[in-house]
Each structure stands twice: as C-alpha cells, then as structure tokens.
Design a protein around this motif. Structure first.
Motif, PDB file in Angstrom:
ATOM      1  N   UNK A 238     -20.265 -15.096  17.649  1.00 59.13           N
ATOM      2  CA  UNK A 238     -21.572 -14.552  17.286  1.00 59.13           C
ATOM      3  C   UNK A 238     -21.497 -13.036  17.150  1.00 59.13           C
ATOM      4  N   UNK A 239     -20.789 -12.374  18.076  1.00 54.25           N
ATOM      5  CA  UNK A 239     -20.637 -10.922  18.021  1.00 54.25           C
ATOM      6  C   UNK A 239     -19.839 -10.505  16.786  1.00 54.25           C
ATOM      7  N   UNK A 240     -18.815 -11.302  16.439  1.00 50.61           N
ATOM      8  CA  UNK A 240     -18.013 -10.982  15.266  1.00 50.61           C
ATOM      9  C   UNK A 240     -18.827 -11.134  13.978  1.00 50.61           C
ATOM     10  N   UNK A 241     -19.650 -12.155  13.902  1.00 48.54           N
ATOM     11  CA  UNK A 241     -20.477 -12.335  12.712  1.00 48.54           C
ATOM     12  C   UNK A 241     -21.503 -11.207  12.584  1.00 48.54           C
ATOM     13  N   UNK A 242     -22.020 -10.745  13.721  1.00 48.13           N
ATOM     14  CA  UNK A 242     -22.926  -9.597  13.691  1.00 48.13           C
ATOM     15  C   UNK A 242     -22.189  -8.348  13.215  1.00 48.13           C
ATOM     16  N   UNK A 243     -20.920  -8.217  13.608  1.00 52.04           N
ATOM     17  CA  UNK A 243     -20.123  -7.063  13.177  1.00 52.04           C
ATOM     18  C   UNK A 243     -19.889  -7.110  11.670  1.00 52.04           C
ATOM     19  N   UNK A 244     -19.684  -8.300  11.107  1.00 54.33           N
ATOM     20  CA  UNK A 244     -19.523  -8.429   9.658  1.00 54.33           C
ATOM     21  C   UNK A 244     -20.788  -7.956   8.943  1.00 54.33           C
ATOM     22  N   UNK A 245     -21.926  -8.356   9.444  1.00 52.97           N
ATOM     23  CA  UNK A 245     -23.182  -7.900   8.831  1.00 52.97           C
ATOM     24  C   UNK A 245     -23.305  -6.384   8.902  1.00 52.97           C
ATOM     25  N   UNK A 246     -22.883  -5.796  10.034  1.00 55.67           N
ATOM     26  CA  UNK A 246     -22.965  -4.345  10.177  1.00 55.67           C
ATOM     27  C   UNK A 246     -22.018  -3.636   9.216  1.00 55.67           C
TER      28      UNK A 246
END
Length: 503
Positions: free
Chosen positions: A301-309
């Motif tokens: 979940x944190x990695x997917x949020x990082x992709x969005x960022x």
C-alpha cells in the motif's frame, strides 16, 4: 494416429518385428507410411500423421498464425525412451526436428516441416528433500497446484500454460524475478537427450559446460531436457495488485513507473501495460500496472502511494488482495475464477477455456537504465501512431533487476544481467488479412526503431519478429562460449531453429 497400443490392436505384429530388428532397416528415403509405422511401434506415446483426424489439433501452437506449417509427423513422447527413439530415427534418416513443450514461442520455433517432438506429456512434478523435479511439459498452472500441498513453490512466468522446456532454458522472467532471480538461476541439474540419442545428467560438477549453456541461452539448441531439478522458493504469500490509470497521464506514468521500480524493494514485481484493444482511430488507450508483492500488504500500500506521488497522478481503479502464492499466481493469470483444469488452452484438457491467439507480431528489447524524457515520449507516440481498426496493440514492460542482477553475466548463459526492465510492442488479432499483417509489421518495425537506440539487449524468450543483431542482443559476450558448447554436444547442428546457437 499411430501408437504401440493400436498397432497391436489391429494386428501389427509384422511391423513390430521389423522395428525390433533395428533402425538400420528403415528406408533411405524416409517418410513413407511404413517408416512412420516403425517409429510408432517404438513409442509408448502417440505419433500423429497428416491423414489422422486429430492432426489439425496436434500441429497447433498457441498462435494460429503457424497453422500453415504442416509437419511430417508429431510425436507425443511419454517417456525418455520415446524422445531417444525420435532423435535417433530422425537423425539417421535426415529428418529435421523441432522440440515443443508449451508451444508458446512467438516466432513458431517449436514447429517445422519435419518431425515435431512434443514433450508436453513429460509433465511430472515431484518433491524431494530440498529440490523439485519437473518435466519439460509441466505447465506452470499445474506445477503450482501440484506443489502447493508441499509448501514449496517455483518461479513461473506470465502465462499459465508456459512450460519449463522453454521458460527455464531461456532464462525465465516474471513478477518474482527481482525477489528470487531468473527461473534458470534456480536450476540444480538437468537430464538431457543429446543429438546422438544418448542421455546425460548435467550439473555444476557433471557436464558443467552443458549445464552452464542450458541456463539462459534458449531452448532447442543443445538437446532435449527431459527433467529439470530446481531449488524451490520460499513464497508463502503474494499480495496481488491491479491498478488502472488514464492514458492522459501516460507521459507522467511511464517514467514514474521506471523510477518507482528502480528504487522499489526487491519483494515487488511489476508490469506496466499500455493497451488498445482496438486500435481504430479515435479509440482511447489505457494503462494497467499490475504485479505481485512478497511481503505485508501494508508495505505494498505504501509503495502504491509512492507511485502516485512520483507520477502526480491517481489511479482510476485499484484492486489489492493478500493471497496465497498459488492464488496470487492464478489472479495474475486471470484464472482466479476458474479451476486449474479450465485454466488451459482449449483442447488441452476436457474443460479448458483459454483461447488461442490469432496472429501476433512483436518487438521487445531490454534496458539497463531508466529512459530520458525524449525516448519515453517517442515510445508513447509510436504506440498511438498509425491506427488500424481491429488490431489489438500493447506496450508491455516487465520490471527486472534485483536478484537477477546479482549474478555475473558469465556465470550462466544469460548475458543481460544488468537489465532493469523488458519493454516492447505487441500487435495481434483474431485472423490476419494481408492488410492486417502489413499494418502489424509496420507498427512493430516503427516501434522497434524507437526502442533500439536506447536498448541494452534482447530476451530470447520474447523473440522479436525482426532482430538483425540477435546473437549480440541475446547472448553478448557469452556467444563464443555457447558456440564451443554447441560444437562439443551437437557438432552436426541437429537441433536448430532460425535463432539457435550456430545458426
């Protein structure tokens, strides 16, 4: 269809007597019905000839574009002795052979006008104390299911019916590559039928040069592997994810995905796909980013949020599921709502539902670095250009690096150890007219011309329709050694196809 059982059933004792007397009695002009009858009598499996009712199915590969190829015979080998008999008879009588396991080669290298040696029935999967043995015809979906009760698993690719015969021999890339390395990196030993029909076992300490060559050079070159011994992986779970993004964000998403994967934890495997199911003018492409994470869902979940960022964009839709490894792979194969038996190409099992591919044209390259903005823009522009109604097209990119890059490129036959991702174009359709074929070729040629200047090599298991420098692109500095191994184990070039070693 000829086999030992129906020969006996119809009173073929005279033919079997001839077979028992040895191969030397075969006609010099091999190919008459009586010649094939003699070979059939030596097989536990089946020999299918052009006049047989099931010949149209038996000659099929995954891709219908190769249905125009008409082999003299297809031998479904059920034992190592069957493979040996086919090799010896074909070599003695000058019959060309091609070796087929899953039949997924993009360029049709597993069929030809001579004898097709089909090893799909050598599909055993057995578990030892610390290793797993697999036959060359063990489809990924079946191997995964067989190993699940033993709490052991293997590296598998991106298609459920791909088999070790091709996958491991060519390297073996998938969503597990960054965490566990290539499929070939897990190989412990192999049993191989050579061009003279003999069987050898190879490992780091026995026939070590052959063992080295089998780990990443591609299938159909040195012999027919009839057993792969591999180290299983420790993968109790897979957090499978699928995210969809607007094509309007493509210029941000494509470079962001490259940056994301270059700095991602090794537990993350991912594929970026640009897609146009119908490339008719006016249709909007889409983006899918999918993959598997071998760790806690919270980290993904944190990695997917990082992709969005990194991209400054938000997905249109996201699905994340914490699954067992087997269920995660079934989700990746789009087989999570059907049974293992159904998750096969139609005709392979009684209830199989997966369709064949019609025509497909490909252009894939490897890249050892993230691409600059002008190259990214050119790749995306080429994907959208020259629309053709009815043509499906994809821009497919699979993340690599991680554990696959830890190994010296000369330690195995797989040269491109510095590759960070595989990227390429695919054009496909149900049935190609001449106009469809011309449009697909033009799309792939133009796309490949964009990919080439920035590429660092190519992947033999994803062969491009055109690749003039294939020896260097696939094998780099390992090609001279591969030639020496070829000359040692198959000096007559009995095992060959358009891009096999020594061709």
């Amino acid at each position: 269809m000829l086999n030992r059982r129906n020969l006996l059933r119809v009173g073929g004792s005279a033919a079997l007597a001839v077979v028992a007397s040895g191969e030397g009695l075969l006609s010099p002009a091999f190919g008459a019905d009586s010649d094939w009858t003699r070979l059939a009598g030596r097989l536990q499996g089946d020999l299918v000839l052009p006049g047989d009712a099931n010949y149209p199915y038996a000659k099929q590969l995954q891709f219908a574009a190769f249905d125009s190829v008409n082999p003299q015979a297809i031998a479904y080998c059920e034992t190592v002795a069957d493979v040996q008999a086919c090799v010896r008879v074909a070599r003695r009588n000058g019959v060309g052979v091609r070796v087929r396991s899953g039949g997924h080669n993009f360029e049709g290298w597993s069929t030809g006008p001579g004898l097709v040696i089909d090893v799909s029935r050598l599909n055993h999967v057995s578990v030892g104390a610390s290793t797993v043995h697999m036959g060359p015809g063990a489809a990924s979906i079946d191997a995964l299911a067989a190993l699940a009760p033993h709490n052991k698993q293997i590296i598998a690719g991106t298609c459920p019916t791909v088999c070790p015969g091709g996958f491991i021999s060519g390297g073996g890339i998938g969503n597990q590559t960054r965490m566990f390395g290539l499929g070939a990196d897990r190989l412990v030993s192999a049993k191989v039928v050579l061009a003279d029909g003999s069987v050898v076992h190879c490992s780091p300490t026995r026939e070590s040069s052959l063992f080295w060559a089998l780990r990443g050079s591609g299938g159909g070159t040195f012999g027919i592997v009839v057993d792969f011994e591999v180290k299983p992986i420790d993968a109790p779970n897979m957090v499978h994810f699928v995210t969809y993004w607007s094509w309007n964000d493509a210029q941000r998403m494509f470079p962001a995905w490259q940056e994301w994967m270059a700095s991602a934890p090794r537990a993350l495997g991912s594929t970026f796909v640009g897609y146009l199911f119908d490339a008719a003018p006016g249709n909007a492409p889409g983006i899918g980013i999918t993959g598997g994470f071998h760790g806690p869902k919270s980290q993904l979940d944190a990695e997917l949020a990082r992709l969005s960022a990194l991209s400054g964009a938000q997905p249109v839709n996201t699905t994340v599921r914490d699954l067992s490894y087997v269920d995660g792979m079934k989700a990746a194969y789009l087989c999570d709502t059907i049974s293992t038996s159904q998750c096969h190409r139609v005709g392979q099992t009684p209830d199989a539902v997966l369709p064949r591919t019609g025509y497909q044209t490909n252009g894939f390259r490897l890249f050892n670095r993230s691409l600059d903005s002008s190259t990214n823009d050119a790749i995306l522009t080429a994907f959208e250009a020259d629309r053709h109604a009815g043509q499906g097209r994809f821009l497919q990119c699979i993340a690599m690096g991680g554990a696959a890059s830890d190994i010296n490129p000369r330690s195995t036959a797989f040269w491109n150890r510095d590759a960070q991702f595989l990227a390429g174009y695919v054009a496909l359709g149900e049935k190609a007219t001449p106009a469809d074929e011309a449009a697909a070729t033009a799309f792939i040629d133009k796309g490949s011309a964009v990919l080439d200047p920035a590429s660092s090599g190519a992947y033999v298991n994803f062969p491009s329709s055109k690749l003039p420098n294939w020896r260097e692109a696939y094998h780099g500095g390992n090609y001279p050694r591969l030639l020496r191994v070829k000359q040692a184990y198959d000096p007559g070039n009995f095992f060959s196809h358009p891009r096999s070693i020594g061709s």
